[in-house]
Design a protein around this motif. Structure first.
Motif, mmCIF file in Angstrom:
data_model
loop_
_atom_site.group_PDB
_atom_site.id
_atom_site.type_symbol
_atom_site.label_atom_id
_atom_site.label_comp_id
_atom_site.label_asym_id
_atom_site.label_seq_id
_atom_site.Cartn_x
_atom_site.Cartn_y
_atom_site.Cartn_z
ATOM 1 N N GLU A 113 0.913 -1.193 0.030
ATOM 2 C CA GLU A 113 0.301 -0.055 -0.043
ATOM 3 C C GLU A 113 0.924 1.273 0.015
ATOM 4 N N LEU A 114 0.307 2.270 -0.530
ATOM 5 C CA LEU A 114 1.017 3.405 -0.619
ATOM 6 C C LEU A 114 1.343 3.960 0.729
ATOM 7 N N GLN A 115 0.552 3.550 1.972
ATOM 8 C CA GLN A 115 0.809 4.043 3.410
ATOM 9 C C GLN A 115 2.079 3.377 3.770
ATOM 10 N N THR A 116 2.126 1.993 3.365
ATOM 11 C CA THR A 116 3.498 1.462 3.477
ATOM 12 C C THR A 116 4.503 2.050 3.024
ATOM 13 N N ALA A 117 4.454 2.206 1.566
ATOM 14 C CA ALA A 117 5.648 2.801 0.855
ATOM 15 C C ALA A 117 6.249 4.074 1.530
ATOM 16 N N THR A 118 5.184 4.872 2.113
ATOM 17 C CA THR A 118 5.666 6.254 2.501
ATOM 18 C C THR A 118 6.749 5.956 3.756
ATOM 19 N N LYS A 119 6.351 4.827 4.543
ATOM 20 C CA LYS A 119 7.188 4.525 5.625
ATOM 21 C C LYS A 119 8.468 3.800 5.197
ATOM 22 N N CYS A 120 8.628 3.531 4.065
ATOM 23 C CA CYS A 120 9.939 2.551 3.898
ATOM 24 C C CYS A 120 10.957 3.309 3.161
ATOM 25 N N LYS A 121 12.150 2.645 3.094
ATOM 26 C CA LYS A 121 13.130 3.195 2.616
ATOM 27 C C LYS A 121 13.196 2.828 1.024
ATOM 28 N N PRO A 122 13.547 3.623 0.092
ATOM 29 C CA PRO A 122 13.507 3.471 -1.117
ATOM 30 C C PRO A 122 14.109 1.775 -1.648
ATOM 31 N N GLN A 123 15.421 1.624 -0.958
ATOM 32 C CA GLN A 123 15.848 0.269 -1.175
ATOM 33 C C GLN A 123 15.138 -0.781 -0.769
ATOM 34 N N GLN A 124 14.348 -0.624 0.209
ATOM 35 C CA GLN A 124 13.535 -1.622 0.755
ATOM 36 C C GLN A 124 12.393 -2.141 -0.197
ATOM 37 N N LEU A 125 11.679 -0.986 -1.126
ATOM 38 C CA LEU A 125 10.833 -1.371 -2.109
ATOM 39 C C LEU A 125 11.616 -1.941 -3.233
ATOM 40 N N GLN A 126 12.600 -1.565 -3.571
ATOM 41 C CA GLN A 126 13.461 -1.968 -4.852
ATOM 42 C C GLN A 126 13.883 -3.222 -4.599
ATOM 43 N N LYS A 127 14.354 -3.693 -3.258
ATOM 44 C CA LYS A 127 14.668 -5.003 -3.026
ATOM 45 C C LYS A 127 13.443 -5.989 -3.281
ATOM 46 N N LEU A 128 12.436 -5.586 -2.734
ATOM 47 C CA LEU A 128 11.012 -6.381 -3.257
ATOM 48 C C LEU A 128 10.929 -6.587 -4.713
ATOM 49 N N ARG A 129 11.264 -5.552 -5.324
ATOM 50 C CA ARG A 129 10.896 -5.567 -6.751
ATOM 51 C C ARG A 129 12.002 -6.477 -7.582
ATOM 52 N N SER A 130 13.098 -6.646 -6.897
ATOM 53 C CA SER A 130 14.073 -7.577 -7.655
ATOM 54 C C SER A 130 13.764 -8.909 -8.025
#
Ligand code: NAP
Length: 525
Positions: A113-130
């Motif tokens: 969710e966007l709400q989670t994304a706002t609380k993450c570091k960009p690297q954390q999301l990028q790691k999921l996307r790998s």
């Protein structure tokens, strides 16, 4: 710098993604995966709602085994936090951990969710996307508003799909959502729909407006969002896989319309006759809202039901002579030039079943009631030469109708002296539990008893009439004939009457069985 480029996974995914993703829940991992097993053959696109499990991590080994043995299944893992409308009460870190493990278990898409994304570091999301494609999601549980603004906020976070789900409080909210999808889906991979009973339009037509896919429930009662339709209904009733730019849209408009049988019967007819059309239940809280959708979607044909049969008249460009006389319209056609024409097919619904059974010229007919349906019966039968008597709870409307139709109004006390060829019940007495009757046994002096009520399929009046030797015409016949006439007006094709009667009869039986089961369940408890 985080790359906004999609990874290799999402580049391939759209090619493999069906239009319908079924949301799978369960009270424990075994139940969830058992459900997935039973769904997989017909539904190769599943969403595992991990947040519905008390301990989601325990499901991952089972999900891995399932995905290993069902390589054609595309799976989304979702572990929505309670703050964003889900059931997961853990922290953002534990949510991300679970999603990473779901990715390792073989889920190709992860919902954050966007709400989670706002609380993450960009690297954390990028790691999921790998390892998987990322669906960045946003849910508005109150309204449909600020779609462009929301998307702009979401675009700050690189993702493979952007999912915006809002709540429709009017039918026009669907138009807002679909216009947004039409405008933005060329530039971004979007999933968009409106929740709520009034969001049905976007759930069916969103895919042709540009939503990559839509969501469905496993069965009634297992919805993960308000207004979710079952996968079975999306496919077999609404034929969502076939909906395209040329699909004509029809619907039943009223307030309420939840229990209307019209979508079942009309979609069955459209399917049987290979008409590229879809028919929806349109819960219109105002006629203004409905009329805006007729223009904007556009809607090609409407069945009009309570409480709009009379009020719709002032929105129409023209009406046929029946409709004008009856003062009520149950069918609207939108012509190519956008003009709206009104018809009343309740007349055909009364006349057709009767003329199949007896000559109507000089037939003696008693009509109970003086409302819209009674007026359709009176004018339709009068035109066929029948002699009409009208009995209504309130004398005034009966007298007025009798004057206008050159019929006779009578008092209840006169009934015992009279015999009829046909008695028609055009009142709602007997609906619901079916225990009430508008007439006593000794007042049913007729060869045919026609009860307009179709739910329940057998009313007390019908039962008593049978016992007195009358032939009974059930309300379902009227329902099917009026619907058949609508189908003919809209499509110019003969209606598949037998198929329409078959599906409506089955649906009524299923509803009666469900009602009985619920009643018995309550008693046992
Ligand atoms: P309507 O315009 O509201 O008229 C209702 C009529 O029933 C009025 O004459 C009213 O009398 C009378 N009535 C209402 N409650 C009554 C009661 N408790 N006791 C005695 N009379 C009562 O409704 P409508 O659109 O004509 O529909 C009438 C019935 O036909 C409904 O049950 C509807 O479901 C059914 N229908 C079936 C089909 C079909 O396809 N099978 C199609 C259309 C309608 P007052 O004037 O005294 O209020």
């Amino acid at each position: 710098m985080i790359s906004a480029q999609p990874t290799y996974v999402p580049r391939l995914l759209p090619l493999r993604m069906p239009r319908v993703c079924v949301a799978v829940t369960g009270s424990d991992p075994a139940e969830m995966v058992d459900k997935a097993e039973s769904l997989a053959r017909d539904n190769p696109f599943l969403e595992f709602r991990l947040d519905y499990l008390p301990r989601p991590a325990l499901a991952l080994a089972k999900i891995k085994r399932f995905l290993d043995t069902h390589p054609y299944v595309v799976a989304i893992a979702t572990c929505r936090r309670a703050l964003s409308g889900g059931k997961f009460r853990g922290s953002v870190v534990s949510q991300l951990n679970l999603l990473a493990k779901a990715s390792a278990a073989g889920c190709q898409l992860l919902d954050v969710e966007l709400q989670t994304a706002t609380k993450c570091k960009p690297q954390q999301l990028q790691k999921l996307r790998s390892g998987a494609a990322l669906i960045l999601s946003f849910h508005d549980f109150r309204a449909t508003r600020k779609l462009e603004e929301t998307l702009q906020k979401m675009l700050a976070y690189p993702a493979d799909f952007y999912k915006i789900v809002t709540t429709a409080t009017t039918l026009s909210d669907n138009v807002v959502m679909m216009k947004f999808l039409e405008k933005q889906s060329d530039k971004h991979s979007l999933i968009g729909l409106c929740m709520g009973e009034q969001g049905i339009i976007s759930r069916i037509l969103g895919v042709r407006a540009g939503s990559v896919f839509t969501f469905a429930s496993v069965s009634p009662g297992e919805e993960t969002a308000p207004g979710q339709v079952t996968a079975q209904d999306l496919r077999s009733v609404y034929r969502i896989e076939q909906v395209d730019a040329a699909t004509r849209v029809y619907g039943v408009a009223g307030d309420p319309v939840t229990h209307s049988l019209s979508p079942v019967i009309m979609n069955a007819a459209l399917r049987r006759e290979n008409v590229n059309g879809v028919y929806l239940a349109l819960h219109a809280k105002t006629l203004k809202d409905l009329m805006a959708c007729v223009r904007d979607i556009p809607i090609h044909g409407l069945s009009i039901t309570m409480p709009y049969k009379e009020a719709i008249l002032r929105h129409l460009d023209n009406t046929d002579s029946h409709t004008t006389k009856i003062g009520a319209c149950n069918t609207v056609v939108r012509a190519q030039d956008g003009k709206l024409y009104g018809f009343n097919t309740d007349t055909a619904g009364v006349v057709r079943p009767l003329e199949q059974r007896l000559p109507l010229d000089k037939a003696k007919v008693l009509v109970l009631g003086a409302g819209g349906a009674a007026r359709a019966a009176v004018f339709g039968l009068k035109e066929r030469g029948a002699e009409i008597w009208i009995l209504n709870r309130t004398a005034g409307p009966a007298q007025k109708l009798a004057r206008r139709a050159r019929a006779r109004s009578i008092k209840r006390a006169d009934l015992k002296k009279l015999t009829f060829d046909v008695i028609i019940n055009a009142t709602p007495v007997g609906m619901g539990n079916g225990r009430e009757s508008p007439l006593n046994e000794n007042e049913i002096n007729t060869r045919y008893l026609f009860d307009m009520i179709y739910d329940p399929p057998e009313t007390r009046l019908m039962k008593m009439a049978r016992e007195r030797g009358a032939q009974v015409i059930p309300g379902v016949e009227m329902f099917v004939h009026q619907a058949a006439r609508q189908f003919e007006i809209w499509t110019g094709k003969p209606a598949p009457w037998d198929e329409m009667l078959r599906v409506v009869t089955i649906t009524l039986q299923e509803r009666a069985a469900a009602k009985n089961a619920a009643k018995n369940g309550t008693k046992k408890r």
